[in-house]
Design an enzyme around this catalytic site. Sequence first.
Site, mmCIF file in Angstrom:
data_model
loop_
_atom_site.group_PDB
_atom_site.id
_atom_site.type_symbol
_atom_site.label_atom_id
_atom_site.label_comp_id
_atom_site.label_asym_id
_atom_site.label_seq_id
_atom_site.Cartn_x
_atom_site.Cartn_y
_atom_site.Cartn_z
ATOM 1 N N ASP A 9 0.857 -1.183 0.000
ATOM 2 C CA ASP A 9 0.000 0.000 0.000
ATOM 3 C C ASP A 9 0.897 1.238 0.000
ATOM 4 O OD1 ASP A 9 -2.172 1.651 0.109
ATOM 5 O OD2 ASP A 9 -2.782 1.127 2.137
ATOM 6 N N ASP A 107 -2.962 2.512 -6.050
ATOM 7 C CA ASP A 107 -1.955 2.661 -5.002
ATOM 8 C C ASP A 107 -1.809 1.424 -4.119
ATOM 9 O OD1 ASP A 107 -4.386 2.838 -3.733
ATOM 10 O OD2 ASP A 107 -3.819 4.498 -2.422
ATOM 11 N N GLU A 108 -2.359 0.294 -4.522
ATOM 12 C CA GLU A 108 -2.212 -0.914 -3.710
ATOM 13 C C GLU A 108 -2.341 -2.175 -4.559
ATOM 14 O OE1 GLU A 108 -5.306 -1.722 -0.836
ATOM 15 O OE2 GLU A 108 -6.745 -0.497 -1.947
#
Length: 355
Positions: A9, A107-108
């Site tokens: 993350d 973003d992860e």
Amino acid sequence: MTAWVLHVDMDQFLAAVEVLRRPELAGRPVIVGGRGDPTERAVVSTASYEAREFGVRSGMPLKTAARRCPDAVFLPVDFPHYEAASAHVMRTLRAFPGAVVEVLGWDEAFVGIDTDDPEATARALQAAVLDATRLHCSIGIGDTKVRAKTATAFGKPRGVFRLTRDTWMDVMGDRPTTALWGVGNRIGSRLAALGITTVRDLAETPDEPLVKEFGPATGPYIGQLGRGVSASVVDDTPWIARAHGRETTYQRDLTTPEEVAAALRALADQVVADIGREGRACARVHLKVRFAPFFTFTRVRKLPEPTTDPAVIAGTALDLLHGLDDDRPIRLLGVRAEMVPPDGGYDAPSLNPHR
């Protein structure tokens, strides 16, 4: 070697990307949202850790964020720039030896990897991402996806944390059910009405009352979340979108039928362009409307037959709006087109314990 799930993350992703191109902002409270103007109607997309210390959170109106953190630097959302940064991160993860990458968002991602030292592997992965992108990330380690995802929060920022079957209850047992991934306030309230307030309560609850409250599929699934049970195999099959939607918060309330109809048609045109790139027609139309000052409703309707005609989608959205029989000024509209499934249908949910 043992198979592990790592949840990567990116830390304060949008704000961090902005600081990379504006190094003078390092260490300052940075808020990304809307057009970067806190006097306009828009919400926070990301706040830097410095801004979060003032209580600024994602989804908060920019005006509220400005009151809480008046010295913050406000920046407009720059989707193309973030998408490029995200692609760089994902390429770096895929290039890591032995990694299988399942992207969750820009973003992860989950990373499946075989290793006898998952902490050392996670640190090496963090170093690879930092070296390639100059961005920091936190990594949760787990023997299932739910445990890895949950672990990440305990490692933030820039840290590593492991959760397994053996440690799950020690770490999570006394926490509220809303601490679980996928259990929001609404589900948490329904669980509380059953006398289930903690993760331990949920883990020890038999399926029967959960099935009665949530249904034969969702009930047992929620119970599995309480035990940290989910899929443990990371799947790098490309994600297939089920729907595309667009919404707009208007700087001036819409008050006339003509304004509303034009706004819905504009949103429908954008949505049709989005689903056109998928090559699949719209089967259901979803409407989101927020009346002034802040009353939000959603409605959905299945179409008689799939379509790519924006006039039909806009007209259906307008019918759904009329069905609300509410003439208050409108501050937000959203239109979402749920597409027909692709040939072969969709894959099973990624958290299915049997996948």
